[in-house]
Write a protein that holds these residues in place. Sequence first.
Motif, PDB file in Angstrom:
ATOM      1  N   ALA A  28       0.833  -1.209   0.000  1.00 44.12           N
ATOM      2  CA  ALA A  28       0.000   0.000   0.000  1.00 44.12           C
ATOM      3  C   ALA A  28       0.869   1.261   0.000  1.00 44.12           C
ATOM      4  CB  ALA A  28      -0.929   0.011   1.207  1.00 44.12           C
ATOM      5  N   ARG A  29       2.079   1.149   0.482  1.00 47.31           N
ATOM      6  CA  ARG A  29       3.030   2.275   0.451  1.00 47.31           C
ATOM      7  C   ARG A  29       3.760   2.353  -0.881  1.00 47.31           C
ATOM      8  NH1 ARG A  29       4.549   4.501   5.765  1.00 47.31           N
ATOM      9  NH2 ARG A  29       6.429   5.326   4.775  1.00 47.31           N
ATOM     10  N   GLY A  30       3.460   1.447  -1.807  1.00 46.87           N
ATOM     11  CA  GLY A  30       4.076   1.475  -3.123  1.00 46.87           C
ATOM     12  C   GLY A  30       5.303   0.605  -3.274  1.00 46.87           C
ATOM     13  N   HIS A  31       5.557  -0.260  -2.303  1.00 52.54           N
ATOM     14  CA  HIS A  31       6.735  -1.121  -2.355  1.00 52.54           C
ATOM     15  C   HIS A  31       6.390  -2.502  -2.904  1.00 52.54           C
ATOM     16  CE1 HIS A  31       9.053   1.878  -0.294  1.00 52.54           C
ATOM     17  NE2 HIS A  31       8.209   1.891   0.717  1.00 52.54           N
ATOM     18  N   ASP A  32       7.422  -3.203  -3.327  1.00 56.34           N
ATOM     19  CA  ASP A  32       7.294  -4.585  -3.756  1.00 56.34           C
ATOM     20  C   ASP A  32       7.568  -5.443  -2.518  1.00 56.34           C
ATOM     21  OD1 ASP A  32       7.173  -6.930  -5.265  1.00 56.34           O
ATOM     22  OD2 ASP A  32       9.302  -6.828  -5.776  1.00 56.34           O
ATOM     23  N   ALA A  33       6.604  -6.236  -2.087  1.00 59.91           N
ATOM     24  CA  ALA A  33       6.765  -7.059  -0.886  1.00 59.91           C
ATOM     25  C   ALA A  33       6.349  -8.487  -1.193  1.00 59.91           C
ATOM     26  CB  ALA A  33       5.934  -6.496   0.260  1.00 59.91           C
ATOM     27  N   THR A  34       7.177  -9.427  -0.732  1.00 60.61           N
ATOM     28  CA  THR A  34       6.930 -10.843  -0.959  1.00 60.61           C
ATOM     29  C   THR A  34       6.969 -11.573   0.378  1.00 60.61           C
ATOM     30  OG1 THR A  34       8.055 -10.699  -3.094  1.00 60.61           O
ATOM     31  CG2 THR A  34       7.783 -12.902  -2.151  1.00 60.61           C
ATOM     32  N   GLY A  35       5.925 -12.335   0.666  1.00 61.59           N
ATOM     33  CA  GLY A  35       5.888 -13.162   1.863  1.00 61.59           C
ATOM     34  C   GLY A  35       6.299 -14.585   1.531  1.00 61.59           C
ATOM     35  N   VAL A  36       7.164 -15.163   2.373  1.00 60.08           N
ATOM     36  CA  VAL A  36       7.612 -16.542   2.155  1.00 60.08           C
ATOM     37  C   VAL A  36       7.524 -17.298   3.473  1.00 60.08           C
ATOM     38  CG1 VAL A  36       9.544 -18.035   1.512  1.00 60.08           C
ATOM     39  CG2 VAL A  36       9.166 -15.896   0.269  1.00 60.08           C
ATOM     40  N   ASP A  37       6.730 -18.360   3.478  1.00 59.72           N
ATOM     41  CA  ASP A  37       6.607 -19.260   4.626  1.00 59.72           C
ATOM     42  C   ASP A  37       7.801 -20.217   4.605  1.00 59.72           C
ATOM     43  OD1 ASP A  37       5.916 -21.442   6.341  1.00 59.72           O
ATOM     44  OD2 ASP A  37       3.797 -21.147   5.951  1.00 59.72           O
ATOM     45  N   THR A  38       8.346 -20.529   5.790  1.00 55.77           N
ATOM     46  CA  THR A  38       9.501 -21.434   5.859  1.00 55.77           C
ATOM     47  C   THR A  38       9.228 -22.775   5.181  1.00 55.77           C
ATOM     48  OG1 THR A  38       8.811 -22.306   8.008  1.00 55.77           O
ATOM     49  CG2 THR A  38      10.367 -20.463   8.025  1.00 55.77           C
ATOM     50  N   THR A  39       7.961 -23.210   5.200  1.00 56.92           N
ATOM     51  CA  THR A  39       7.637 -24.510   4.608  1.00 56.92           C
ATOM     52  C   THR A  39       7.529 -24.445   3.086  1.00 56.92           C
ATOM     53  OG1 THR A  39       5.245 -24.173   4.825  1.00 56.92           O
ATOM     54  CG2 THR A  39       6.404 -25.228   6.677  1.00 56.92           C
ATOM     55  N   GLU A  40       7.578 -23.236   2.527  1.00 57.81           N
ATOM     56  CA  GLU A  40       7.446 -23.068   1.079  1.00 57.81           C
ATOM     57  C   GLU A  40       8.618 -22.290   0.498  1.00 57.81           C
ATOM     58  OE1 GLU A  40       3.660 -21.161   0.754  1.00 57.81           O
ATOM     59  OE2 GLU A  40       2.591 -22.890   1.524  1.00 57.81           O
ATOM     60  N   THR A  41       9.767 -22.359   1.154  1.00 55.09           N
ATOM     61  CA  THR A  41      10.939 -21.598   0.707  1.00 55.09           C
ATOM     62  C   THR A  41      11.442 -22.128  -0.631  1.00 55.09           C
ATOM     63  OG1 THR A  41      11.580 -21.266   3.013  1.00 55.09           O
ATOM     64  CG2 THR A  41      13.265 -20.846   1.345  1.00 55.09           C
ATOM     65  N   PRO A  42      11.506 -21.252  -1.636  1.00 53.04           N
ATOM     66  CA  PRO A  42      12.052 -21.691  -2.923  1.00 53.04           C
ATOM     67  C   PRO A  42      13.525 -22.066  -2.772  1.00 53.04           C
ATOM     68  CG  PRO A  42      10.996 -19.522  -3.100  1.00 53.04           C
ATOM     69  CD  PRO A  42      11.070 -19.865  -1.650  1.00 53.04           C
ATOM     70  N   ALA A  43      13.955 -23.088  -3.480  1.00 54.35           N
ATOM     71  CA  ALA A  43      15.344 -23.549  -3.396  1.00 54.35           C
ATOM     72  C   ALA A  43      16.321 -22.466  -3.830  1.00 54.35           C
ATOM     73  CB  ALA A  43      15.525 -24.796  -4.251  1.00 54.35           C
ATOM     74  N   ASN A  44      15.875 -21.574  -4.717  1.00 54.11           N
ATOM     75  CA  ASN A  44      16.767 -20.546  -5.253  1.00 54.11           C
ATOM     76  C   ASN A  44      16.602 -19.187  -4.545  1.00 54.11           C
ATOM     77  OD1 ASN A  44      14.222 -19.958  -6.204  1.00 54.11           O
ATOM     78  ND2 ASN A  44      14.859 -19.557  -8.309  1.00 54.11           N
ATOM     79  N   LEU A  45      16.021 -19.177  -3.361  1.00 51.92           N
ATOM     80  CA  LEU A  45      15.823 -17.913  -2.637  1.00 51.92           C
ATOM     81  C   LEU A  45      17.172 -17.318  -2.229  1.00 51.92           C
ATOM     82  CD1 LEU A  45      13.829 -15.895  -1.229  1.00 51.92           C
ATOM     83  CD2 LEU A  45      14.133 -17.277   0.828  1.00 51.92           C
ATOM     84  N   THR A  46      17.410 -16.084  -2.663  1.00 54.69           N
ATOM     85  CA  THR A  46      18.597 -15.344  -2.230  1.00 54.69           C
ATOM     86  C   THR A  46      18.142 -13.973  -1.753  1.00 54.69           C
ATOM     87  OG1 THR A  46      19.053 -14.346  -4.378  1.00 54.69           O
ATOM     88  CG2 THR A  46      20.063 -16.499  -3.949  1.00 54.69           C
ATOM     89  N   LEU A  47      18.888 -13.404  -0.848  1.00 52.97           N
ATOM     90  CA  LEU A  47      18.532 -12.090  -0.315  1.00 52.97           C
ATOM     91  C   LEU A  47      19.027 -10.956  -1.194  1.00 52.97           C
ATOM     92  CD1 LEU A  47      19.015 -12.614   3.528  1.00 52.97           C
ATOM     93  CD2 LEU A  47      17.079 -13.182   2.052  1.00 52.97           C
ATOM     94  N   ASP A  48      19.864 -11.261  -2.189  1.00 56.76           N
ATOM     95  CA  ASP A  48      20.422 -10.233  -3.072  1.00 56.76           C
ATOM     96  C   ASP A  48      19.352  -9.392  -3.758  1.00 56.76           C
ATOM     97  OD1 ASP A  48      22.873 -11.257  -2.420  1.00 56.76           O
ATOM     98  OD2 ASP A  48      23.135 -12.375  -4.299  1.00 56.76           O
ATOM     99  N   GLU A  49      18.225 -10.005  -4.091  1.00 55.22           N
ATOM    100  CA  GLU A  49      17.195  -9.287  -4.853  1.00 55.22           C
ATOM    101  C   GLU A  49      16.295  -8.406  -3.973  1.00 55.22           C
ATOM    102  OE1 GLU A  49      13.854 -12.268  -6.042  1.00 55.22           O
ATOM    103  OE2 GLU A  49      15.670 -13.455  -5.694  1.00 55.22           O
ATOM    104  N   TYR A  50      16.520  -8.392  -2.661  1.00 50.33           N
ATOM    105  CA  TYR A  50      15.689  -7.602  -1.752  1.00 50.33           C
ATOM    106  C   TYR A  50      16.485  -6.471  -1.112  1.00 50.33           C
ATOM    107  CZ  TYR A  50      12.649 -11.611  -2.297  1.00 50.33           C
ATOM    108  OH  TYR A  50      11.872 -12.606  -2.824  1.00 50.33           O
ATOM    109  N   ASP A  51      15.833  -5.334  -0.972  1.00 54.66           N
ATOM    110  CA  ASP A  51      16.458  -4.185  -0.300  1.00 54.66           C
ATOM    111  C   ASP A  51      16.390  -4.314   1.212  1.00 54.66           C
ATOM    112  OD1 ASP A  51      17.044  -2.694  -2.700  1.00 54.66           O
ATOM    113  OD2 ASP A  51      14.884  -2.279  -2.841  1.00 54.66           O
TER     114      ASP A  51
END
Length: 194
Positions: A28-51
Amino acid sequence: MASFLVYYGTGEGQTAKIADRIVVTLRARGHDATGVDTTETPANLTLDEYDAVLVGASIHGGKHQQAVIDFVDANRDELSAKPTAFFQVSMSSATEEGQEQAAGYVEAFLEETDWHPDRIAQFGGALRFSEFGFLKRFMVKQVVKREMPDLDTSQDAKFTDWQAVEDFANDVAAFVEGRLGIPTPDAGSSADQQ
């Protein structure tokens, strides 16, 4: 616009609902936000793409989800290099008497993981008696009778302050906007009360 990861562990679903509300508020503030549950963590999840990264965990039996602890341990260096926040969901946070215990859980988590988030929040959880098995329902009701004698244990009870959740999300967003030099949008309440 900043990109936010909201990574969380949930036991019975209330932490997931809180994470969803945080995601909605950030969007609602205009940001890109993604929620990830520990049980559904993508194998390729990296923190590089997040601010920025928010991590959430609930308390069950005096402990946080091991998957959340493992995530923080595995990503400590990356978390230290970005704006971060931690939110905890527990029944201890639902009462004034339990606040000290809830704070102790947070302190133990931060000590165990050696992580120093920029923002921290504690939220009351929920008691879903209707979803508990017989033994768990019996045990929880005994504790509740002692700790919250006025609570009706014949129905589910929710203790989350949704305005506090939105305020936390907005505070984290404002901190990130300031740190990254992003103009602050005019943000209001982002979701209907549950």
